[in-house]
Write an enzyme that holds these catalytic residues in place. Structure first.
Site, PDB file in Angstrom:
ATOM      1  N   GLY A  36       0.592  -1.183  -0.104  1.00 25.69           N
ATOM      2  CA  GLY A  36      -0.032  -0.072  -0.131  1.00 25.69           C
ATOM      3  C   GLY A  36       0.960   1.272  -0.009  1.00 25.69           C
ATOM      4  N   VAL A  57      -3.593  -7.698   8.722  1.00 29.79           N
ATOM      5  CA  VAL A  57      -4.866  -8.755   8.897  1.00 29.79           C
ATOM      6  C   VAL A  57      -4.405  -9.856   9.044  1.00 29.79           C
ATOM      7  CG1 VAL A  57      -6.161  -6.891   7.912  1.00 29.79           C
ATOM      8  CG2 VAL A  57      -5.458  -8.741   6.572  1.00 29.79           C
ATOM      9  N   SER A  75      -3.829  -7.589  -0.261  1.00 21.02           N
ATOM     10  CA  SER A  75      -3.010  -8.612  -0.955  1.00 21.02           C
ATOM     11  C   SER A  75      -1.881  -7.904  -1.784  1.00 21.02           C
ATOM     12  CB  SER A  75      -3.887  -9.696  -1.450  1.00 21.02           C
ATOM     13  OG  SER A  75      -2.796 -10.391  -2.271  1.00 21.02           O
ATOM     14  N   TYR A 147       0.327 -16.490  -5.445  1.00 20.03           N
ATOM     15  CA  TYR A 147      -0.712 -15.532  -5.494  1.00 20.03           C
ATOM     16  C   TYR A 147      -2.186 -16.325  -5.942  1.00 20.03           C
ATOM     17  CZ  TYR A 147      -3.447 -11.441  -6.892  1.00 20.03           C
ATOM     18  OH  TYR A 147      -4.493 -10.537  -7.302  1.00 20.03           O
ATOM     19  N   LYS A 151      -5.321 -17.057  -3.570  1.00 18.98           N
ATOM     20  CA  LYS A 151      -6.832 -16.527  -4.081  1.00 18.98           C
ATOM     21  C   LYS A 151      -7.545 -17.395  -4.195  1.00 18.98           C
ATOM     22  CE  LYS A 151      -6.102 -11.891  -3.916  1.00 18.98           C
ATOM     23  NZ  LYS A 151      -6.888 -11.018  -3.140  1.00 18.98           N
ATOM     24  N   TYR A 161     -17.903 -20.342   4.365  1.00 15.53           N
ATOM     25  CA  TYR A 161     -18.840 -19.453   5.381  1.00 15.53           C
ATOM     26  C   TYR A 161     -19.956 -19.151   4.794  1.00 15.53           C
ATOM     27  CZ  TYR A 161     -15.175 -18.781   8.995  1.00 15.53           C
ATOM     28  OH  TYR A 161     -14.262 -18.845  10.080  1.00 15.53           O
ATOM     29  N   ARG A 187       3.145  -4.027 -13.454  1.00 16.75           N
ATOM     30  CA  ARG A 187       2.360  -4.189 -14.034  1.00 16.75           C
ATOM     31  C   ARG A 187       2.258  -3.798 -15.594  1.00 16.75           C
ATOM     32  NH1 ARG A 187      -2.924  -4.914  -9.877  1.00 16.75           N
ATOM     33  NH2 ARG A 187      -1.910  -3.141  -8.826  1.00 16.75           N
TER      34      ARG A 187
END
Length: 322
Positions: A36, A57, A75, A147, A151, A161, A187
């Site tokens: 971030g 987290v 992520s 990755y 995911k 859940y 990217r």
């Protein structure tokens, strides 16, 4: 509503936070700055309804008071970033997802996971474009598996859940671009744009015939908002079905940037997908959503943003060296 958004200093999540704040909602952002950018918080921090928590987290997170939504966008997302932080990528999508699902369960909140088109791997031609029913062609042991498989696990946990009573959403995001991206994230759009703006050689991996489908950030934000409103727990592709070759993207960005850059070719990285295009018929039917911003318009806006940001960074560097 009161909404928790993880990865709030990231590209997509910061735009989501801006969107919900503008709509009058309260937003709590969480980020640990593995990828971030603090600069993205400057769009959010002046808002009185925004609160920020610096937190990883992977560790449990407690939020005081009511909570209506948990949106999990934390992520690393670009190959150079998640290959640099492979364990962090796996843990934020596994342990982090479980902690946030439990938080949503305790709070009676709804939950949305930001998944990815990478769950399809390198799709075979029989499954092109990719629909949600396709199980994918993924190398579970390759470098990119940190990755892709993370995911896929996050989706599986969310679906579990959901089967046990939690209101969940699974958004499969295809290539998305726009302002607030990290110019150095590696990217396709950022690489080409920064190289073109500097009149440096533009690096194409492979022969340039592999395809990508580019979605502008405003279209994605609109799609996520509509998905949140839908009562649907299965995965939904959110992407732009306008398919372009990598060479076409490079040439378009070079044109829009007014660049003199030459195109140079390098070997294709391991497990890099040769084609990527979403089947969005489910989103069109279920959400009444279709992306509206063509690549030429969105890329022009993005290049203008990068031009300004890079100029500001150069000015700061000049002042620091003076």
């Amino acid at each position: 509503m009161r909404i928790l958004i993880t990865g709030a200093a990231g590209f997509v999540a910061s735009h989501l936070a801006t969107h919900f704040l503008a709509a009058g909602h309260d937003v709590i952002g969480a980020d640990n700055f593995v990828t971030g950018r603090r600069v993205n918080l400057r769009y959010l921090e002046p808002e009185p309804r925004f609160a920020f928590i610096e937190h990883d987290v992977v560790q449990p997170l407690e939020i005081a008071g009511d909570l209506n939504w948990v949106l999990h966008f934390a992520s690393p997302a670009s190959p150079p970033k998640y290959l640099k932080s492979p364990l962090e990528t796996m843990r934020v999508n596994s342990e982090g997802t479980l902690h946030l699902l439990e938080l949503a369960k305790r709070k009676g909140a709804k939950f949305l996971i930001a998944s990815t088109s990478e769950v399809y791997g390198d799709p075979d031609r029989a499954h092109h474009p990719q629909s949600e029913s396709y199980w994918g062609n993924v190398n579970p042991l390759g470098a990119r598996s940190v990755y892709d498989e993370a995911k896929r696990y996050a989706e599986a946990a969310t679906a579990l859940y959901g089967r046990n009573g939690l209101s969940v959403r699974i958004a499969r995001l295809f290539n998305t671009y726009g302002p607030r991206m990290d110019p150095a994230d590696g990217r396709i759009v950022t690489n080409f744009a920064t190289q073109a703006l500097a009149n440096q050689p533009m690096t194409i991996y492979g022969n340039g015939k592999q395809t990508r489908s580019l979605q502008y950030i405003d279209d994605l934000v609109a799609g996520i908002g509509k998905l949140m409103e839908a009562n649907y727990a299965g995965p939904v592709n959110l992407g732009n079905p306008e398919e372009l070759t990598v060479k076409q993207i490079a040439e378009l960005i070079r044109e829009l940037a007014g660049s003199r850059s030459e195109l140079v070719y390098h070997p294709l990285p391991e497990d890099d997908p040769t084609q990527r295009c979403p089947d969005i018929s489910l989103a069109q039917r279920l959400l009444k959503w279709t992306p509206r911003i063509p690549a030429r318009d969105g890329l022009a806006r993005t290049i203008a943003h990068f031009r300004e940001e890079l100029a500001q960074s150069a000015a700061v560097s000049d002042r620091a060296g003076a």
